[in-house]
Design a protein around this motif. Structure first.
Motif, PDB file in Angstrom:
ATOM      1  N   ALA A  23     -29.701 -11.392  12.036  1.00  0.00           N
ATOM      2  CA  ALA A  23     -28.836 -12.379  11.389  1.00  0.00           C
ATOM      3  C   ALA A  23     -28.039 -13.180  12.411  1.00  0.00           C
ATOM      4  O   ALA A  23     -26.849 -13.408  12.260  1.00  0.00           O
ATOM      5  CB  ALA A  23     -27.895 -11.689  10.408  1.00  0.00           C
ATOM      6  N   ASP A  24     -28.688 -13.612  13.475  1.00  0.00           N
ATOM      7  CA  ASP A  24     -28.023 -14.470  14.450  1.00  0.00           C
ATOM      8  C   ASP A  24     -27.677 -15.807  13.813  1.00  0.00           C
ATOM      9  O   ASP A  24     -28.265 -16.204  12.810  1.00  0.00           O
ATOM     10  CB  ASP A  24     -28.938 -14.732  15.655  1.00  0.00           C
ATOM     11  CG  ASP A  24     -29.077 -13.529  16.567  1.00  0.00           C
ATOM     12  OD1 ASP A  24     -28.332 -12.550  16.386  1.00  0.00           O
ATOM     13  OD2 ASP A  24     -29.943 -13.570  17.456  1.00  0.00           O
ATOM     14  N   GLU A  25     -26.760 -16.515  14.442  1.00  0.00           N
ATOM     15  CA  GLU A  25     -26.406 -17.850  13.974  1.00  0.00           C
ATOM     16  C   GLU A  25     -27.612 -18.780  14.072  1.00  0.00           C
ATOM     17  O   GLU A  25     -28.529 -18.552  14.865  1.00  0.00           O
ATOM     18  CB  GLU A  25     -25.262 -18.422  14.811  1.00  0.00           C
ATOM     19  CG  GLU A  25     -23.931 -17.702  14.634  1.00  0.00           C
ATOM     20  CD  GLU A  25     -23.342 -17.891  13.259  1.00  0.00           C
ATOM     21  OE1 GLU A  25     -23.548 -18.959  12.652  1.00  0.00           O
ATOM     22  OE2 GLU A  25     -22.664 -16.959  12.777  1.00  0.00           O
ATOM     23  N   MET A  26     -27.578 -19.841  13.291  1.00  0.00           N
ATOM     24  CA  MET A  26     -28.651 -20.822  13.291  1.00  0.00           C
ATOM     25  C   MET A  26     -28.796 -21.431  14.685  1.00  0.00           C
ATOM     26  O   MET A  26     -27.804 -21.727  15.355  1.00  0.00           O
ATOM     27  CB  MET A  26     -28.310 -21.915  12.275  1.00  0.00           C
ATOM     28  CG  MET A  26     -29.511 -22.609  11.725  1.00  0.00           C
ATOM     29  SD  MET A  26     -29.150 -23.231  10.079  1.00  0.00           S
ATOM     30  CE  MET A  26     -28.826 -24.910  10.429  1.00  0.00           C
ATOM     31  N   LEU A  28     -30.158 -20.002  17.404  1.00  0.00           N
ATOM     32  CA  LEU A  28     -30.150 -19.084  18.542  1.00  0.00           C
ATOM     33  C   LEU A  28     -31.506 -18.448  18.820  1.00  0.00           C
ATOM     34  O   LEU A  28     -31.641 -17.666  19.752  1.00  0.00           O
ATOM     35  CB  LEU A  28     -29.089 -17.988  18.339  1.00  0.00           C
ATOM     36  CG  LEU A  28     -27.647 -18.484  18.373  1.00  0.00           C
ATOM     37  CD1 LEU A  28     -26.684 -17.319  18.158  1.00  0.00           C
ATOM     38  CD2 LEU A  28     -27.337 -19.193  19.683  1.00  0.00           C
ATOM     39  N   LYS A  30     -34.021 -16.936  16.381  1.00  0.00           N
ATOM     40  CA  LYS A  30     -34.532 -15.778  15.640  1.00  0.00           C
ATOM     41  C   LYS A  30     -36.050 -15.797  15.560  1.00  0.00           C
ATOM     42  O   LYS A  30     -36.693 -14.755  15.637  1.00  0.00           O
ATOM     43  CB  LYS A  30     -33.925 -15.747  14.229  1.00  0.00           C
ATOM     44  CG  LYS A  30     -32.430 -15.496  14.201  1.00  0.00           C
ATOM     45  CD  LYS A  30     -31.847 -15.650  12.827  1.00  0.00           C
ATOM     46  CE  LYS A  30     -31.989 -17.051  12.283  1.00  0.00           C
ATOM     47  NZ  LYS A  30     -31.361 -18.106  13.078  1.00  0.00           N
ATOM     48  N   GLU A  96     -35.798 -15.980   6.217  1.00  0.00           N
ATOM     49  CA  GLU A  96     -34.918 -16.223   5.063  1.00  0.00           C
ATOM     50  C   GLU A  96     -35.232 -15.179   3.991  1.00  0.00           C
ATOM     51  O   GLU A  96     -35.722 -15.482   2.913  1.00  0.00           O
ATOM     52  CB  GLU A  96     -35.090 -17.638   4.512  1.00  0.00           C
ATOM     53  CG  GLU A  96     -34.802 -18.727   5.510  1.00  0.00           C
ATOM     54  CD  GLU A  96     -33.318 -18.847   5.847  1.00  0.00           C
ATOM     55  OE1 GLU A  96     -32.480 -18.318   5.102  1.00  0.00           O
ATOM     56  OE2 GLU A  96     -33.010 -19.469   6.859  1.00  0.00           O
ATOM     57  N   ALA A 120     -31.334 -17.049   8.720  1.00  0.00           N
ATOM     58  CA  ALA A 120     -30.533 -18.034   9.438  1.00  0.00           C
ATOM     59  C   ALA A 120     -29.059 -17.690   9.507  1.00  0.00           C
ATOM     60  O   ALA A 120     -28.427 -17.896  10.521  1.00  0.00           O
ATOM     61  CB  ALA A 120     -30.707 -19.419   8.817  1.00  0.00           C
ATOM     62  N   GLU A 121     -28.472 -17.208   8.457  1.00  0.00           N
ATOM     63  CA  GLU A 121     -27.041 -16.929   8.479  1.00  0.00           C
ATOM     64  C   GLU A 121     -26.695 -16.014   7.306  1.00  0.00           C
ATOM     65  O   GLU A 121     -27.479 -15.827   6.397  1.00  0.00           O
ATOM     66  CB  GLU A 121     -26.237 -18.222   8.410  1.00  0.00           C
ATOM     67  CG  GLU A 121     -26.572 -19.045   7.172  1.00  0.00           C
ATOM     68  CD  GLU A 121     -25.967 -20.435   7.218  1.00  0.00           C
ATOM     69  OE1 GLU A 121     -24.918 -20.591   6.605  1.00  0.00           O
ATOM     70  OE2 GLU A 121     -26.556 -21.302   7.864  1.00  0.00           O
ATOM     71  N   GLN A 122     -25.508 -15.439   7.368  1.00  0.00           N
ATOM     72  CA  GLN A 122     -25.047 -14.589   6.283  1.00  0.00           C
ATOM     73  C   GLN A 122     -24.716 -15.471   5.082  1.00  0.00           C
ATOM     74  O   GLN A 122     -23.838 -16.309   5.148  1.00  0.00           O
ATOM     75  CB  GLN A 122     -23.783 -13.832   6.719  1.00  0.00           C
ATOM     76  CG  GLN A 122     -24.004 -12.899   7.875  1.00  0.00           C
ATOM     77  CD  GLN A 122     -24.642 -11.595   7.435  1.00  0.00           C
ATOM     78  OE1 GLN A 122     -24.595 -11.239   6.269  1.00  0.00           O
ATOM     79  NE2 GLN A 122     -25.237 -10.892   8.358  1.00  0.00           N
ATOM     80  N   ARG A 123     -25.425 -15.340   4.000  1.00  0.00           N
ATOM     81  CA  ARG A 123     -25.125 -16.087   2.778  1.00  0.00           C
ATOM     82  C   ARG A 123     -25.768 -15.367   1.608  1.00  0.00           C
ATOM     83  O   ARG A 123     -26.607 -14.497   1.792  1.00  0.00           O
ATOM     84  CB  ARG A 123     -25.608 -17.524   2.879  1.00  0.00           C
ATOM     85  CG  ARG A 123     -27.103 -17.662   2.993  1.00  0.00           C
ATOM     86  CD  ARG A 123     -27.442 -19.145   2.982  1.00  0.00           C
ATOM     87  NE  ARG A 123     -28.862 -19.277   3.011  1.00  0.00           N
ATOM     88  CZ  ARG A 123     -29.498 -20.049   3.859  1.00  0.00           C
ATOM     89  NH1 ARG A 123     -28.847 -20.757   4.720  1.00  0.00           N
ATOM     90  NH2 ARG A 123     -30.792 -20.130   3.819  1.00  0.00           N
TER      91      ARG A 123
END
Length: 135
Positions: A23-26, A28, A30, A96, A120-123
């Motif tokens: 779950a790295d930031e967009m 970076l 992955k 995703e 892409a991110e925590q959501r």
């Protein structure tokens, strides 16, 4: 090309777990980390949103290790019809990964338990999604 040092940490993490959630930031890398992590596998299945398929194919050319990749979207008919046997792959990457939870809620089981997840991110309550997905 070589991965950045922080990507090597992610690659080692993925390789040391049979199932993991990246779950790295967009932006970076992955995708790169996932592809390098599966470098020793002969066959790899990548399931991603349709909008990301072109990027996966481009990165496979750059970072793939010559192995066979099947790249498909979550909406691919082969998944819905049960024509994909995940057990024939050395690794399965879900990009995703939150659609897997949605599919389970709708009563459509994923083709195979995923080996690695890239997100892409925590959501959408991502931590809870992962718990349900890998359970």
């Amino acid at each position: 090309m070589k991965p950045y040092p922080y990507q090597l940490e992610g690659i080692d993490f993925l390789r040391s777990h049979s199932r993991a959630y990246l779950a790295d930031e967009m932006g970076l890398g992955k995708t790169v980390q996932s592809l390098v992590a599966v470098a020793d596998e002969d066959r790899v299945l990548v399931i991603a949103p349709a909008a990301a398929l072109g990027n996966w194919r481009k990165e496979i050319v750059t970072w793939g290790n010559g192995q066979h990749f099947d790249v498909m979207s979550y909406a691919d008919r082969r998944l819905r019809d049960g024509d994909v046997d995940g057990s024939t792959y050395g690794a399965v990457i879900l990009d995703e990964a939150h659609p897997v939870r949605v599919r389970r809620r709708e009563g459509v089981a994923p083709c195979h338990p995923a080996v690695w997840y890239a997100h892409a991110e925590q959501r959408h309550g991502a931590v809870d999604d992962v718990r349900r997905t890998v359970a």
